[in-house]
Design a protein around this motif. Structure first.
Motif, PDB file in Angstrom:
ATOM      1  N   GLY A 131      10.281  78.254  50.270  1.00 36.29           N
ATOM      2  CA  GLY A 131      10.749  77.720  49.004  1.00 36.29           C
ATOM      3  C   GLY A 131      12.243  77.473  48.922  1.00 36.29           C
ATOM      4  O   GLY A 131      12.725  76.909  47.952  1.00 36.29           O
ATOM      5  N   GLY A 132      13.033  77.876  49.895  1.00 36.98           N
ATOM      6  CA  GLY A 132      14.465  77.669  49.818  1.00 36.98           C
ATOM      7  C   GLY A 132      14.936  76.782  50.946  1.00 36.98           C
ATOM      8  O   GLY A 132      14.166  76.077  51.584  1.00 36.98           O
ATOM      9  N   GLU A 133      16.265  76.807  51.179  1.00 33.37           N
ATOM     10  CA  GLU A 133      16.816  76.040  52.283  1.00 33.37           C
ATOM     11  C   GLU A 133      16.411  76.674  53.609  1.00 33.37           C
ATOM     12  O   GLU A 133      16.232  77.890  53.697  1.00 33.37           O
ATOM     13  N   THR A 134      16.309  75.841  54.635  1.00 38.53           N
ATOM     14  CA  THR A 134      15.963  76.346  55.953  1.00 38.53           C
ATOM     15  C   THR A 134      17.046  77.288  56.466  1.00 38.53           C
ATOM     16  O   THR A 134      18.231  76.961  56.442  1.00 38.53           O
ATOM     17  N   ASP A 135      16.627  78.465  56.918  1.00 34.39           N
ATOM     18  CA  ASP A 135      17.545  79.482  57.412  1.00 34.39           C
ATOM     19  C   ASP A 135      17.203  79.730  58.876  1.00 34.39           C
ATOM     20  O   ASP A 135      16.072  80.119  59.192  1.00 34.39           O
ATOM     21  N   VAL A 136      18.147  79.480  59.784  1.00 31.42           N
ATOM     22  CA  VAL A 136      17.866  79.585  61.212  1.00 31.42           C
ATOM     23  C   VAL A 136      18.962  80.367  61.914  1.00 31.42           C
ATOM     24  O   VAL A 136      20.050  80.584  61.368  1.00 31.42           O
ATOM     25  N   LEU A 137      18.663  80.760  63.148  1.00 34.93           N
ATOM     26  CA  LEU A 137      19.612  81.536  63.952  1.00 34.93           C
ATOM     27  C   LEU A 137      19.677  80.962  65.358  1.00 34.93           C
ATOM     28  O   LEU A 137      18.648  80.717  65.983  1.00 34.93           O
ATOM     29  N   GLY A 138      20.893  80.744  65.843  1.00 32.12           N
ATOM     30  CA  GLY A 138      21.110  80.339  67.231  1.00 32.12           C
ATOM     31  C   GLY A 138      21.772  81.485  67.969  1.00 32.12           C
ATOM     32  O   GLY A 138      22.700  82.117  67.439  1.00 32.12           O
ATOM     33  N   ILE A 139      21.314  81.763  69.197  1.00 36.16           N
ATOM     34  CA  ILE A 139      21.780  82.956  69.918  1.00 36.16           C
ATOM     35  C   ILE A 139      22.195  82.597  71.347  1.00 36.16           C
ATOM     36  O   ILE A 139      21.514  81.823  72.028  1.00 36.16           O
ATOM     37  N   ASP A 140      23.295  83.211  71.783  1.00 35.76           N
ATOM     38  CA  ASP A 140      23.763  83.051  73.156  1.00 35.76           C
ATOM     39  C   ASP A 140      24.109  84.429  73.717  1.00 35.76           C
ATOM     40  O   ASP A 140      24.583  85.309  72.985  1.00 35.76           O
ATOM     41  N   ALA A 141      23.868  84.636  74.995  1.00 36.46           N
ATOM     42  CA  ALA A 141      24.281  85.874  75.652  1.00 36.46           C
ATOM     43  C   ALA A 141      25.800  85.869  75.799  1.00 36.46           C
ATOM     44  O   ALA A 141      26.405  84.823  76.069  1.00 36.46           O
ATOM     45  N   CYS A 142      26.419  87.037  75.626  1.00 33.09           N
ATOM     46  CA  CYS A 142      27.892  87.081  75.681  1.00 33.09           C
ATOM     47  C   CYS A 142      28.383  88.295  76.463  1.00 33.09           C
ATOM     48  O   CYS A 142      29.146  89.124  75.945  1.00 33.09           O
ATOM     49  N   GLY A 143      27.920  88.428  77.690  1.00 32.52           N
ATOM     50  CA  GLY A 143      28.422  89.454  78.583  1.00 32.52           C
ATOM     51  C   GLY A 143      28.165  90.868  78.098  1.00 32.52           C
ATOM     52  O   GLY A 143      27.098  91.189  77.583  1.00 32.52           O
ATOM     53  N   LYS A 144      29.174  91.726  78.226  1.00 29.02           N
ATOM     54  CA  LYS A 144      29.023  93.135  77.880  1.00 29.02           C
ATOM     55  C   LYS A 144      28.789  93.358  76.388  1.00 29.02           C
ATOM     56  O   LYS A 144      28.235  94.367  75.976  1.00 29.02           O
ATOM     57  N   GLN A 145      29.214  92.386  75.566  1.00 27.58           N
ATOM     58  CA  GLN A 145      28.998  92.534  74.118  1.00 27.58           C
ATOM     59  C   GLN A 145      27.532  92.350  73.754  1.00 27.58           C
ATOM     60  O   GLN A 145      27.123  92.702  72.665  1.00 27.58           O
ATOM     61  N   GLY A 146      26.749  91.774  74.661  1.00 28.55           N
ATOM     62  CA  GLY A 146      25.325  91.595  74.415  1.00 28.55           C
ATOM     63  C   GLY A 146      24.957  90.185  74.027  1.00 28.55           C
ATOM     64  O   GLY A 146      24.846  89.297  74.867  1.00 28.55           O
ATOM     65  N   TRP A 147      24.827  89.949  72.714  1.00 28.85           N
ATOM     66  CA  TRP A 147      24.349  88.656  72.203  1.00 28.85           C
ATOM     67  C   TRP A 147      25.134  88.298  70.942  1.00 28.85           C
ATOM     68  O   TRP A 147      25.442  89.160  70.127  1.00 28.85           O
ATOM     69  N   VAL A 148      25.430  87.000  70.801  1.00 26.97           N
ATOM     70  CA  VAL A 148      26.089  86.521  69.590  1.00 26.97           C
ATOM     71  C   VAL A 148      25.162  85.520  68.909  1.00 26.97           C
ATOM     72  O   VAL A 148      24.544  84.679  69.554  1.00 26.97           O
ATOM     73  N   GLY A 149      25.067  85.654  67.596  1.00 25.21           N
ATOM     74  CA  GLY A 149      24.222  84.753  66.828  1.00 25.21           C
ATOM     75  C   GLY A 149      25.016  84.016  65.764  1.00 25.21           C
ATOM     76  O   GLY A 149      25.949  84.572  65.164  1.00 25.21           O
ATOM     77  N   ILE A 150      24.658  82.747  65.545  1.00 24.45           N
ATOM     78  CA  ILE A 150      25.210  81.955  64.450  1.00 24.45           C
ATOM     79  C   ILE A 150      24.052  81.574  63.534  1.00 24.45           C
ATOM     80  O   ILE A 150      23.073  80.977  63.987  1.00 24.45           O
ATOM     81  N   ARG A 151      24.165  81.955  62.276  1.00 22.75           N
ATOM     82  CA  ARG A 151      23.133  81.620  61.296  1.00 22.75           C
ATOM     83  C   ARG A 151      23.549  80.368  60.525  1.00 22.75           C
ATOM     84  O   ARG A 151      24.712  80.239  60.104  1.00 22.75           O
TER      85      ARG A 151
END
Length: 236
Positions: free
Chosen positions: A9-29
């Protein structure tokens, strides 16, 4: 990992993820195709859990695996990218990733493809297996590849500059902005993450938004099946 329900019922909410070395994973929503927030976590499952009820998740990591030969998705993506083709690793069959070390994996890859697995590809093993487990557990998760996404953002033209260069990063940020994904100077959690990883996560989010809208394309046009039943494809 349980599958979170869509908010509906609302705006589309999505997540993009990339591996980032020792920090693990970074996501952009993205919400409605626009930047909403960044997330960072050592564990991919933890990052997805923190994101909550997003509609679609794009992960920059090989997810589906063949039983023999090379993945058609990688060969098609390499053909599409031309000068940026080296950004797509050839991913070994499933059994190679079950081996305990590089030597054994390279030997198994030789048996199943006719060529040895590269050390660069083998370095992906921990995160590849982590991401594959999330993919098998959550149908919202899709494989994406940032360079394929940036090529599409540029009208089908592969990026002329590498992603770690000044011109390459400015060009990619501009392409995202033109598509409505405006990354702020201050990202919060992702402020300490390498710029190319943030840009890749944002491109993954752009692709995830297209998947959620039902307008994303795929390589190859006719995907192969993974042994688990899902399709082996790169979406963009």
């Amino acid at each position: 990992m349980g599958v979170q329900p869509s908010r509906g019922g609302g705006e589309t909410d999505v997540l993009g993820i990339d591996a980032c070395g020792k920090q693990g994973w970074v996501g952009i929503r993205l919400t409605g195709g626009a930047y909403a927030e960044s997330l960072v976590a050592v564990s991919l499952a933890a990052l997805i859990e923190r994101a909550g009820a997003v509609d679609t998740i794009g992960v920059d990591m090989p997810l589906g695996l063949v039983e023999k030969g090379w993945r058609a998705a990688d060969l098609a993506a390499r053909s599409l990218l031309g000068t940026r083709r080296s950004s797509v690793f050839l991913i070994a069959p499933r059994l190679a990733w079950q081996e305990p070390d590089y030597a054994a994996a390279a030997h198994r890859c030789q048996e199943l493809t006719g060529n040895r697995l590269s050390r660069q590809a083998w370095a992906l093993a921990p995160k590849l297996l982590e991401a594959r487990a999330c993919w098998l557990a959550d149908e919202r998760v899709h494989e994406v590849h940032p360079e394929v996404s940036f090529c599409a953002l540029a009208g089908g033209v592969p990026a002329p500059y590498a992603k770690k260069t000044w011109r390459g990063q400015n060009m990619r940020r501009a392409l995202l902005a033109e598509a409505g994904v405006v990354l702020p100077d201050g990202l919060g959690e992702a402020d300490q993450i390498a710029a190319d990883d943030v840009l890749d996560a944002a491109a993954a989010a752009w692709s995830a938004h297209r998947i959620a809208l039902g307008i994303a394309e795929r390589v190859p046009p006719r995907p192969e099946p993974d042994a688990a039943g899902r399709l082996i494809e790169i979406r963009y």
